[in-house]
Write a protein that holds these residues in place. Sequence first.
Motif, PDB file in Angstrom:
ATOM      1  N   ASP A 126      -5.056  -8.829 -27.151  1.00 47.43           N
ATOM      2  CA  ASP A 126      -4.309  -8.996 -26.124  1.00 47.43           C
ATOM      3  C   ASP A 126      -4.385  -7.899 -25.218  1.00 47.43           C
ATOM      4  OD1 ASP A 126      -2.187  -9.288 -24.305  1.00 47.43           O
ATOM      5  OD2 ASP A 126      -0.482  -9.451 -25.653  1.00 47.43           O
ATOM      6  N   PHE A 127      -5.401  -7.741 -24.236  1.00 45.98           N
ATOM      7  CA  PHE A 127      -5.680  -6.712 -23.164  1.00 45.98           C
ATOM      8  C   PHE A 127      -4.826  -6.549 -22.308  1.00 45.98           C
ATOM      9  CE2 PHE A 127      -9.759  -8.168 -25.361  1.00 45.98           C
ATOM     10  CZ  PHE A 127     -10.232  -6.819 -26.094  1.00 45.98           C
ATOM     11  N   SER A 128      -3.822  -7.325 -22.176  1.00 43.78           N
ATOM     12  CA  SER A 128      -2.584  -7.417 -20.964  1.00 43.78           C
ATOM     13  C   SER A 128      -1.605  -6.383 -21.565  1.00 43.78           C
ATOM     14  CB  SER A 128      -2.500  -8.649 -20.638  1.00 43.78           C
ATOM     15  OG  SER A 128      -1.548  -9.305 -21.530  1.00 43.78           O
ATOM     16  N   ARG A 129      -1.404  -6.154 -22.833  1.00 37.43           N
ATOM     17  CA  ARG A 129      -0.316  -5.331 -23.149  1.00 37.43           C
ATOM     18  C   ARG A 129      -0.793  -4.485 -23.764  1.00 37.43           C
ATOM     19  NH1 ARG A 129       3.121  -5.519 -28.041  1.00 37.43           N
ATOM     20  NH2 ARG A 129       5.148  -5.303 -27.291  1.00 37.43           N
ATOM     21  N   LEU A 130      -0.560  -3.183 -23.058  1.00 39.24           N
ATOM     22  CA  LEU A 130      -1.089  -1.719 -23.237  1.00 39.24           C
ATOM     23  C   LEU A 130      -0.067  -1.144 -24.023  1.00 39.24           C
ATOM     24  CD1 LEU A 130      -2.846  -0.825 -19.779  1.00 39.24           C
ATOM     25  CD2 LEU A 130      -3.768  -1.980 -21.785  1.00 39.24           C
ATOM     26  N   LEU A 131      -0.629  -0.565 -25.179  1.00 43.66           N
ATOM     27  CA  LEU A 131       0.270   0.079 -26.178  1.00 43.66           C
ATOM     28  C   LEU A 131      -0.036   1.688 -26.030  1.00 43.66           C
ATOM     29  CD1 LEU A 131       0.233  -2.118 -29.035  1.00 43.66           C
ATOM     30  CD2 LEU A 131       1.760  -2.258 -27.322  1.00 43.66           C
ATOM     31  N   ASP A 132       1.050   2.615 -26.319  1.00 46.47           N
ATOM     32  CA  ASP A 132       0.578   4.068 -26.237  1.00 46.47           C
ATOM     33  C   ASP A 132       0.541   4.496 -27.825  1.00 46.47           C
ATOM     34  OD1 ASP A 132       3.000   4.117 -27.686  1.00 46.47           O
ATOM     35  OD2 ASP A 132       4.150   4.962 -25.836  1.00 46.47           O
ATOM     36  N   ASP A 133       0.209   5.474 -28.316  1.00 48.63           N
ATOM     37  CA  ASP A 133      -0.263   6.076 -29.790  1.00 48.63           C
ATOM     38  C   ASP A 133       0.828   5.709 -30.636  1.00 48.63           C
ATOM     39  OD1 ASP A 133      -2.672   6.931 -29.795  1.00 48.63           O
ATOM     40  OD2 ASP A 133      -2.337   8.994 -29.069  1.00 48.63           O
ATOM     41  N   SER A 134       2.186   5.685 -30.203  1.00 47.06           N
ATOM     42  CA  SER A 134       3.234   5.280 -31.132  1.00 47.06           C
ATOM     43  C   SER A 134       3.532   3.831 -31.291  1.00 47.06           C
ATOM     44  CB  SER A 134       4.455   5.730 -30.490  1.00 47.06           C
ATOM     45  OG  SER A 134       4.875   5.123 -29.198  1.00 47.06           O
ATOM     46  N   GLY A 135       2.415   2.830 -30.550  1.00 40.55           N
ATOM     47  CA  GLY A 135       2.666   1.546 -30.594  1.00 40.55           C
ATOM     48  C   GLY A 135       3.594   1.018 -29.771  1.00 40.55           C
ATOM     49  N   GLU A 136       4.306   1.567 -28.995  1.00 38.69           N
ATOM     50  CA  GLU A 136       5.233   1.047 -28.001  1.00 38.69           C
ATOM     51  C   GLU A 136       4.217   0.711 -26.538  1.00 38.69           C
ATOM     52  OE1 GLU A 136       8.455   0.653 -28.678  1.00 38.69           O
ATOM     53  OE2 GLU A 136       7.935   1.148 -30.413  1.00 38.69           O
ATOM     54  N   VAL A 137       5.010  -0.266 -25.812  1.00 36.89           N
ATOM     55  CA  VAL A 137       4.473  -0.552 -24.595  1.00 36.89           C
ATOM     56  C   VAL A 137       4.477   0.559 -23.640  1.00 36.89           C
ATOM     57  CG1 VAL A 137       4.795  -2.012 -22.566  1.00 36.89           C
ATOM     58  CG2 VAL A 137       5.107  -2.989 -24.980  1.00 36.89           C
ATOM     59  N   MET A 138       3.230   0.802 -23.249  1.00 32.24           N
ATOM     60  CA  MET A 138       2.919   2.041 -22.407  1.00 32.24           C
ATOM     61  C   MET A 138       3.808   1.866 -21.098  1.00 32.24           C
ATOM     62  SD  MET A 138      -0.484   4.009 -21.204  1.00 32.24           S
ATOM     63  CE  MET A 138      -0.635   4.871 -22.740  1.00 32.24           C
ATOM     64  N   ARG A 139       4.714   3.100 -20.975  1.00 31.21           N
ATOM     65  CA  ARG A 139       5.452   3.173 -19.746  1.00 31.21           C
ATOM     66  C   ARG A 139       5.005   3.530 -18.438  1.00 31.21           C
ATOM     67  NH1 ARG A 139       9.768   7.747 -21.493  1.00 31.21           N
ATOM     68  NH2 ARG A 139       7.591   8.745 -21.990  1.00 31.21           N
ATOM     69  N   PRO A 140       5.144   3.157 -17.215  1.00 31.36           N
ATOM     70  CA  PRO A 140       4.640   3.274 -15.779  1.00 31.36           C
ATOM     71  C   PRO A 140       4.585   4.796 -15.778  1.00 31.36           C
ATOM     72  CG  PRO A 140       6.573   1.726 -16.072  1.00 31.36           C
ATOM     73  CD  PRO A 140       6.440   2.274 -17.126  1.00 31.36           C
ATOM     74  N   GLU A 141       5.414   5.448 -16.302  1.00 32.68           N
ATOM     75  CA  GLU A 141       5.099   6.866 -16.001  1.00 32.68           C
ATOM     76  C   GLU A 141       4.072   7.595 -16.725  1.00 32.68           C
ATOM     77  OE1 GLU A 141       9.122   6.844 -18.164  1.00 32.68           O
ATOM     78  OE2 GLU A 141       7.890   5.750 -16.832  1.00 32.68           O
ATOM     79  N   THR A 142       3.839   6.981 -17.756  1.00 32.59           N
ATOM     80  CA  THR A 142       2.459   7.474 -18.595  1.00 32.59           C
ATOM     81  C   THR A 142       1.222   7.044 -17.912  1.00 32.59           C
ATOM     82  OG1 THR A 142       3.804   7.347 -20.607  1.00 32.59           O
ATOM     83  CG2 THR A 142       1.473   7.540 -20.904  1.00 32.59           C
ATOM     84  N   LEU A 143       1.400   5.758 -17.415  1.00 36.59           N
ATOM     85  CA  LEU A 143       0.011   5.248 -16.470  1.00 36.59           C
ATOM     86  C   LEU A 143      -0.038   6.091 -15.514  1.00 36.59           C
ATOM     87  CD1 LEU A 143       0.800   1.431 -16.800  1.00 36.59           C
ATOM     88  CD2 LEU A 143      -1.126   2.816 -18.068  1.00 36.59           C
ATOM     89  N   ALA A 144       0.932   6.425 -14.802  1.00 35.99           N
ATOM     90  CA  ALA A 144       0.854   7.424 -13.652  1.00 35.99           C
ATOM     91  C   ALA A 144       0.280   8.758 -14.198  1.00 35.99           C
ATOM     92  CB  ALA A 144       2.085   7.568 -12.849  1.00 35.99           C
ATOM     93  N   GLU A 145       0.605   9.265 -15.031  1.00 38.03           N
ATOM     94  CA  GLU A 145      -0.042  10.468 -15.498  1.00 38.03           C
ATOM     95  C   GLU A 145      -1.380  10.435 -15.655  1.00 38.03           C
ATOM     96  OE1 GLU A 145       0.150  14.499 -16.916  1.00 38.03           O
ATOM     97  OE2 GLU A 145       1.196  13.282 -15.164  1.00 38.03           O
TER      98      GLU A 145
END
Length: 638
Positions: free
Chosen positions: A67-86
Amino acid sequence: MMPRHVFIVVTHLLGVGHFARMAALGRALAQAGTRVTLVSGGRVNATIETGGLALVQLPAVHCRNGDFSRLLDDSGEVMRPETLAERTRLLLEAYEQAEPDCVITELYPFGRRALAGEFEALLARIAARRPRPLLLCSIRDVLNPPAKPGRAESVLNRLAAYDGVLVHGDDTLPLDRSWPVTPDLARQIHYAGYLRDATRDAAEAVPETARSGILVSGGGSDAGLALAEAALSAAMLLNDEPWHILVSHAIAAERLAAMQASAPAHVTVEPARRDFPALLARCRVSVSQAGYNTMLDLAAAGPRAVLVPFAAGQEREQTLRAEAIAARGLARIVRETELTGETLANAIRSLGAEAAPDWSGIRLDGAERAVATIRGLALSHEANEAAWAGLDALLEAMAEAGDRVDLWLRDDDVVAVTPALERFLAQLARHAIPAGLAAIPARLEPGLAERFAAEPLAHHLLVHGHRHQNHAPAGQRAAEFGAHREAGVIAAELADSLSLLRDAFGARALPVFVPPWNRIDEGVARRLPALGYAGLSTFAERREAGDPPGFVQANCHWDPIDWKGTRGLKSPAKLIAELAALIATERAKPAEARRPIGLLTHHLVHDGWMEAFLERLFTRLANAPAIRFRTAEAVFAP
């Protein structure tokens, strides 16, 4: 010449193949003397060698189950907009610090659409820099075919900002097996060969008689877990030789421990190892997925192979690659939907009596070929940028001296309101450039007259033949109005064409004849004034035919299309140099002897790269005090 500093951007979302390939390319470039910055947006993986590269790690992102549309961070949570901005901020910061003269985006815009924001921010920075860096897209041999209508066209439009597409493959599996390769895309593709890191080779070749055991590898993500579990079951059925099962570091430690505890004595289960190529060279049978790097490791090591291509969701890449390998007689395939311990064991048994496969048909010199390709593209790009700088210098010198040269634009083959025409008219509107639009009178379609009735820019319609139909005898150059036709028929068509154009466009229609293919018999040309025409436009030098007073010939002198070759954009460096020479020649004449330089376009065959080139050219010319664009009406005024 080699680029001074190459900036590579890659994000691996499932396995590590994308990152491994770009690391190998980066090391090959570094060995050729180029500084390389490798920006990774995927999870850190210690099995990939990045020595000699400046590695920039963005906040890591990954996905699960294809599922390439659902991006996850290192903790397995959906990546937050502020992390994408960073991520975007760090990417742009790395770009500004590196100041590269070559940028390579891996997969984008063919893929990684969920990360389009950060890629588009980077492309905007690249477009604004002077001189602009060479911009390349890097893709593997196989892509996932576009899943939605219009996606391939959208990718093609975005690729117009790029200077080329590096395909790390060859005719083993041409790109058109997995992606629509249109003629305009084909002109931008550079097959650079299969790219494999030579440092991954086994320390020494292993003879066939010394090979033993079954090696199972499930790739760099948890997507290989099902394969590892099926291999454990198959090992219960085939216990006459050792099994070695390597699982991804992405698989949870608890799951790995459970597999190790359940493994029989002849089976070893452990995490993936950096010496995998050496293990592969010693095994009798390899069981693996069909990723790009795995295929190249197989080609280097040469074992018998069973492929279980990853096919979750809409993934087709590995299946297409596995089918191509199997068609060469190099491997057996077990589909994921059919994967069990029994089917895997049966596939392995079927290899027992066969001779070892010959993988030598797959060349592994892609690192050297990719470096050579980039070197050639960099050389062309440098010539292009130097030509732009030369044109800028000429225009600035003319402005300082108070000189001015007139240009006019003619666009041929107007017949209907099409998306191509609308894009072209919008481009002209952005720069307030008027055009003489050569329309084919007998082929005009409804709606065209209404479109120009509402057009605010001073475009005019010219008579482009009658039907744009070739009447030349076989073996002669195409012509509609040559000496081979009856004079009365030609006269009737010329009169009818002018009448049709005036009826459709009124005052916007000019009595100017533009012969198809820019060819007209001299006798026909001399009869134009008597038939109501006040002008003629062909290509290159003017006729010297003693035309009557009031009859004007204004030709085009510059055409960006490679009609005799690719039918795409000619060499930008040559085009820019040709235009600069035309301007300089006209500038050298006394003011009263200067005539407008004609630029010729054909909107119906413009691809994205042509449009991008013209946009860059029009931006310069329309804003240069030394250049004035004249309307067709002014050019053909008596």
